[in-house]
Write an enzyme that holds these catalytic residues in place. Structure first.
Site, PDB file in Angstrom:
ATOM      1  CG  HIS A  38      84.362  69.258  75.332  1.00 40.75           C
ATOM      2  ND1 HIS A  38      84.659  69.666  76.616  1.00 40.75           N
ATOM      3  CD2 HIS A  38      83.254  69.956  74.955  1.00 40.75           C
ATOM      4  CE1 HIS A  38      83.766  70.560  77.019  1.00 40.75           C
ATOM      5  NE2 HIS A  38      82.906  70.756  76.026  1.00 40.75           N
ATOM      6  CD  GLU A 143      78.919  76.770  76.671  1.00 33.53           C
ATOM      7  OE1 GLU A 143      78.535  75.599  76.498  1.00 33.53           O
ATOM      8  OE2 GLU A 143      80.039  77.172  76.319  1.00 33.53           O
ATOM      9  CG  ASP A 169      78.910  73.362  79.666  1.00 37.26           C
ATOM     10  OD1 ASP A 169      79.331  72.828  80.707  1.00 37.26           O
ATOM     11  OD2 ASP A 169      79.489  73.253  78.577  1.00 37.26           O
TER      12      ASP A 169
END
Length: 252
Positions: A38, A143, A169
């Protein structure tokens, strides 16, 4: 099973400064979670940050942005002590990732020795390969709903060392985005914890408060990553600025 001792660290998403390793080490942090998924960090940046952390004696786990061999092997070659891989949903995916980051006979990682990951030092090939295999930590992120469904099989895979809970997530995958108090989410967390304990694997997750860290550590998570650099700075700065404004407003 004997409870594992907690390891406390911090996530770096933004501040790839030369001082970051020593800054974190001075707080008592025991590891750095360095994000590529990210953050937009390049491998060149990650290589520098890993060295900054190494200078401070701080192990670094790098979260790569996908399950491709070239992402995992390259992060390992530039010195990461652990590789975190997102969205691992099956034992087959976990086994393939574990092989990507280890050398023969435990994997199929391409060999490049006397480079960053072994401090540019020469030595007997077989002993170096074995030492580098033993040094590497593989951390699949659980996740997805499928990952929870298959977590026992994932935890049993040889080469999986730590199960990491990707809590946000996971709630999205389960159709309950951000509902961390939902009973289905908590049942999923319990399932991951139980699978890790049965298979003798570590458990990790990000926590955003002291209270959450204590709760999740008591629950069985032994790798606790306290916050991310951006959010902790913003929170502390916001608290200070709001406090000064409130104090001055009351004094006028």
């Amino acid at each position: 099973m004997t409870r594992r001792e907690p390891k406390l660290g911090h996530a770096v998403f933004e501040f790839a400064t030369p001082g970051i390793g020593h800054v974190l080490a001075a707080t008592g942090a025991e590891f750095m979670f360095l994000d590529m998924e990210h953050s937009g960090f390049s491998f060149e940046t990650v290589k520098s940050v890993v060295r900054y952390a190494q200078a401070a004696g701080l192990p670094t786990f790098v979260r790569v942005p996908g399950r491709d061999y070239q992402l995992m092997a390259r992060a390992a070659d530039i010195g990461a002590e652990g590789i975190m891989v997102p969205m691992v949903s099956s034992a087959e995916e976990a086994a393939e990732c574990a092989r990507h980051i280890r050398y023969t006979p435990r994997g199929h990682r391409g060999v490049g020795l006397a480079l960053a990951h072994d401090d540019y030092r020469d030595g007997p090939v077989l002993s170096k390969l074995a030492a580098l295999n033993n040094r590497m930590v593989f951390i699949p992120l659980i996740e997805t709903a499928a990952g929870v469904e298959n977590v026992d099989e994932i935890a049993a895979v040889e080469g999986v060392d730590v199960l990491w809970m990707g809590h946000f997530d996971l709630t999205c995958s389960m159709g309950i985005p951000g509902q961390f108090d939902h009973p289905h989410f908590n049942a999923a967390v319990d399932r991951v914890v139980a699978a890790a304990k049965r298979n003798g694997k570590g458990m990790g997750r990000l926590v955003t408060s002291v209270e959450e860290g204590v709760r999740e550590g008591s629950r069985g998570f032994d790798w606790l990553c306290y916050g991310g650099d951006v959010w902790l700075l913003q929170g502390a700065l916001r608290q200070g600025i709001d406090g000064i404004r409130a104090g001055l407003g009351g004094a006028l």
